[in-house]
Design a protein around this motif. Sequence first.
Motif, short mmCIF file in Angstrom:
data_model
loop_
_atom_site.label_atom_id
_atom_site.label_comp_id
_atom_site.label_asym_id
_atom_site.label_seq_id
_atom_site.Cartn_x
_atom_site.Cartn_y
_atom_site.Cartn_z
N UNK A 32 54.48 51.92 52.01
CA UNK A 32 53.34 52.08 51.12
C UNK A 32 52.67 53.43 51.41
N UNK A 33 52.27 54.12 50.38
CA UNK A 33 51.45 55.32 50.52
C UNK A 33 50.27 55.21 49.58
N UNK A 53 58.75 50.63 46.00
CA UNK A 53 59.35 50.12 44.78
C UNK A 53 58.58 50.46 43.52
N UNK A 54 57.47 51.19 43.69
CA UNK A 54 56.71 51.63 42.53
C UNK A 54 55.59 50.71 42.08
N UNK A 55 55.29 49.69 42.88
CA UNK A 55 54.18 48.81 42.54
C UNK A 55 52.87 49.51 42.89
N UNK A 56 51.94 49.53 41.95
CA UNK A 56 50.70 50.28 42.09
C UNK A 56 49.50 49.34 42.04
N UNK A 57 48.51 49.68 42.85
CA UNK A 57 47.27 48.93 42.86
C UNK A 57 46.11 49.92 42.91
N UNK A 58 45.11 49.71 42.05
CA UNK A 58 43.91 50.54 42.01
C UNK A 58 42.68 49.68 42.24
N UNK A 59 41.67 50.27 42.83
CA UNK A 59 40.37 49.63 42.84
C UNK A 59 39.84 49.66 41.41
N UNK A 60 39.12 48.63 41.03
CA UNK A 60 38.68 48.51 39.64
C UNK A 60 37.91 49.73 39.14
N UNK A 61 37.12 50.32 40.01
CA UNK A 61 36.23 51.40 39.57
C UNK A 61 36.97 52.68 39.16
N UNK A 62 38.26 52.80 39.49
CA UNK A 62 38.99 54.02 39.12
C UNK A 62 40.08 53.77 38.09
N UNK A 63 40.27 52.53 37.71
CA UNK A 63 41.32 52.22 36.73
C UNK A 63 41.07 52.96 35.42
N UNK A 64 42.12 53.56 34.90
CA UNK A 64 42.01 54.32 33.67
C UNK A 64 41.58 55.76 33.89
N UNK A 65 41.16 56.11 35.09
CA UNK A 65 40.72 57.47 35.39
C UNK A 65 41.61 58.16 36.43
#
Length: 114
Positions: A32-33, A53-65
Amino acid sequence: VQLQASGGGLVQPGGSLRLSCAASGTIFSINVMGWYRQAPGKQREMVALITSGGIINYVDSVKGRFTISRENGKNTVNLQMTSLKPEDTDVYFCYALIRGSSYWGQGTLVTVSS
């Protein structure tokens, strides 16, 4: 293993910045990086992570940005940050999980201010 981050700086609200982090040393596989951020007196917060494997996770406050991407062959992770807000001001830390061990970069300051 060393993580070298770059790309922080001062930007106006609504602007963009790109953070990059390169891992060096004896590395067989990075599971993971990603990026965390921390403001003075606050807990370190996960911003974005990407697995091998390309699975991505964002904190809600930055999603879409924010957009995280990874160059596996170069052991590099990038974070493209757009529509930046003053509340994105923090020290950003590069992170890597390698064979169950966590590694951190030195931190790069992102300041969003007019």
